[in-house]
Motif scaffolding. Structure first.
Motif, short mmCIF file in Angstrom:
data_model
loop_
_atom_site.label_atom_id
_atom_site.label_comp_id
_atom_site.label_asym_id
_atom_site.label_seq_id
_atom_site.Cartn_x
_atom_site.Cartn_y
_atom_site.Cartn_z
N TYR A 169 2.78 -14.08 9.85
CA TYR A 169 3.11 -13.26 8.68
C TYR A 169 4.14 -12.19 9.04
O TYR A 169 4.21 -11.74 10.18
CB TYR A 169 1.86 -12.54 8.17
N THR A 170 4.89 -11.78 8.03
CA THR A 170 5.74 -10.59 8.17
C THR A 170 5.29 -9.58 7.11
O THR A 170 4.39 -9.85 6.31
CB THR A 170 7.23 -10.92 7.95
N SER A 223 5.29 -7.75 3.67
CA SER A 223 5.39 -8.41 2.38
C SER A 223 6.82 -8.42 1.83
O SER A 223 7.28 -9.43 1.30
CB SER A 223 4.47 -7.73 1.36
N THR A 251 7.43 -5.20 -4.32
CA THR A 251 6.83 -5.47 -3.00
C THR A 251 5.31 -5.54 -3.10
O THR A 251 4.67 -6.43 -2.52
CB THR A 251 7.25 -4.39 -1.99
N SER A 292 2.89 -8.87 -2.51
CA SER A 292 1.82 -8.87 -1.51
C SER A 292 0.57 -9.58 -2.03
O SER A 292 -0.26 -10.04 -1.24
CB SER A 292 1.47 -7.43 -1.10
N SER A 306 2.50 -13.22 -0.38
CA SER A 306 2.24 -12.53 0.91
C SER A 306 3.56 -12.11 1.54
O SER A 306 3.80 -10.93 1.77
CB SER A 306 1.45 -13.39 1.88
N ASN A 307 4.41 -13.07 1.87
CA ASN A 307 5.74 -12.75 2.41
C ASN A 307 6.63 -13.98 2.31
O ASN A 307 6.12 -15.11 2.23
CB ASN A 307 5.67 -12.28 3.86
N THR A 348 8.63 -16.86 7.18
CA THR A 348 9.11 -16.11 8.35
C THR A 348 10.33 -16.76 8.99
O THR A 348 11.34 -16.10 9.27
CB THR A 348 7.98 -15.99 9.38
#
Length: 394
Positions: free
Chosen positions: A63-64, A66, A260, A264, A268-269, A272
């Motif tokens: 994950y990064t 959001s 943002t 989230s 989520s993001n 990547t």
């Protein structure tokens, strides 16, 4: 089970039937030429692919944040500075899963039920549907063909009322390829500032401009307009990265923060690996971008001259993107069909050429042809269209 009202209100894609029919004909072994592509027919440049591979090998597969990697936001910020002399901090940028998702999130955080969004026609098919999904009301203003499909300040002024929340400006445009000049943007911007209308500036085709023209972002015209504008952009068209799904929004930090927060709870993001690829797209060589632009311009100059010689076709020569949007109303009359949609369906059946009817873009007298395909295929398609006109003219 009963579906939600929000999806019941969506307008089905007018291209769906044509696409299904084209696929069925292909499955039967027919040589179908599809001119509906909304993506470059070039592969993603090698240095971008290699950057993604390195990122995976180095373990960047988690994950990064959001709103996107800070390093990608810095790369986007630098791009704005170099291209338009605009300053955006990381807090004023949110990275999304493509420009489309960035637009969707923007309307979700911006609109309340009944808020109106002015959408010039012809429009990209998802604008009105995204507005409706957010509880908003699309208000259409016709960009007249004699004005290269662009709206005027007086038209905008007449469409504004106390429910108007925003306007979408797409320059260069999908489907028309039209490009607003600096002066035209200034005049529209004055109306927006006067009525406190948020400007949603979709600049996804900014790198694909022809004939010596140049792109101007409305946000760069004054500090006031910058504060009133949310820019939507991404790497899909400029770097032939449609499948990587990286887009972004830049503007007012409060709006960006809300986007943002919503992201989230949805995506989520952004992917990547794709984010690392996008960093390479902006920080690496831009030669492939220019090579692709030159190739599209060469195709445009060749196929446009052939297109306008087809009986019943008239066409404003586009200045950007990779679409031609001819008016075929007279061609439809010459061949005895009632509507452009019927004409498009018959063309596919008889000559195996798939076009996108303009009804899906709010312009029922036109069709969209994408020259994001080989020049050889495009020219063959035009020959088939000419034959269709000859064989069916009354």
């Amino acid at each position: 089970m009963e579906l939600a009202n929000r999806v019941k209100a969506l307008t089905p894609s007018t291209t769906l039937a044509i696409t299904a029919k084209a696929n069925a004909l292909k499955a039967e072994g027919h040589n179908v030429i599809g001119l509906g592509a909304g993506e470059p027919d070039f592969n993603t440049p090698d240095h971008i692919i290699e950057a993604a591979y390195r990122a995976m090998k180095e373990g960047h597969t988690k994950y990064t944040a959001s709103g996107g990697l800070l390093s990608l936001k810095h790369a986007i910020s630098q791009k704005f500075k170099e291209d338009q002399n605009l300053d955006y901090s990381p807090a004023e940028i949110v990275v999304g899963t493509g420009a489309k998702q960035s637009l969707y999130t923007l309307f979700q955080v911006l609109l309340n039920d009944g808020d109106e969004v002015i959408i010039p026609t012809p429009y990209w098919v998802s604008y009105p549907e995204q507005v409706k999904l957010a509880g908003g009301v699309p208000v259409y203003v016709e960009g007249k063909e004699e004005n290269a499909f662009k709206i005027t300040p007086s038209q905008l002024e007449q469409a504004v009322n106390n429910k108007t929340k925003a306007i979408i400006i797409n320059s260069p445009s999908n489907p028309t390829g039209s490009l607003y000049s600096e002066d035209e943007l200034k005049q529209l911007g004055e109306v927006c500032l006067k009525h406190n209308i948020l400007i949603v500036s979709d600049e996804i085709y900014e790198k694909l401009i022809y004939g010596g023209a140049s792109h101007t972002s409305i946000a760069q015209l004054s500090p006031e307009l910058k504060g009133q504008t949310i820019i939507i952009n991404g790497v899909s068209k400029s770097h032939s990265m449609t499948g990587w799904r990286i887009g972004y929004a830049a503007g007012n930090s409060a709006i960006i923060k809300a986007m943002t927060n919503l992201d989230s709870h949805s995506t989520s993001n952004p992917t990547t690996i794709s984010q690392y690829a996008a960093i390479a797209a902006y920080e690496g060589t831009q030669e492939p971008v220019e090579e692709m632009r030159k190739a599209f311009e060469s195709r445009l100059d060749t196929v446009y001259e052939k297109l306008i010689k087809i009986p019943g076709f008239t066409c404003v020569k586009p200045k950007g993107a990779f679409y031609l949007f001819p008016n075929v109303k007279e061609a439809v009359k010459l061949t005895g069909f009632e509507t452009v949609d019927e004409w498009v369906s018959a063309l596919l059946e008889e000559e195996k050429v798939a076009l996108v009817p303009g009804s899906g873009f709010g312009s029922p007298d036109n069709v969209r042809l994408s020259y994001a395909t080989s020049q050889e295929k495009f020219e063959e398609a035009l020959e088939r269209i000419e034959r269709f006109m000859k064989n069916n003219s009354k």
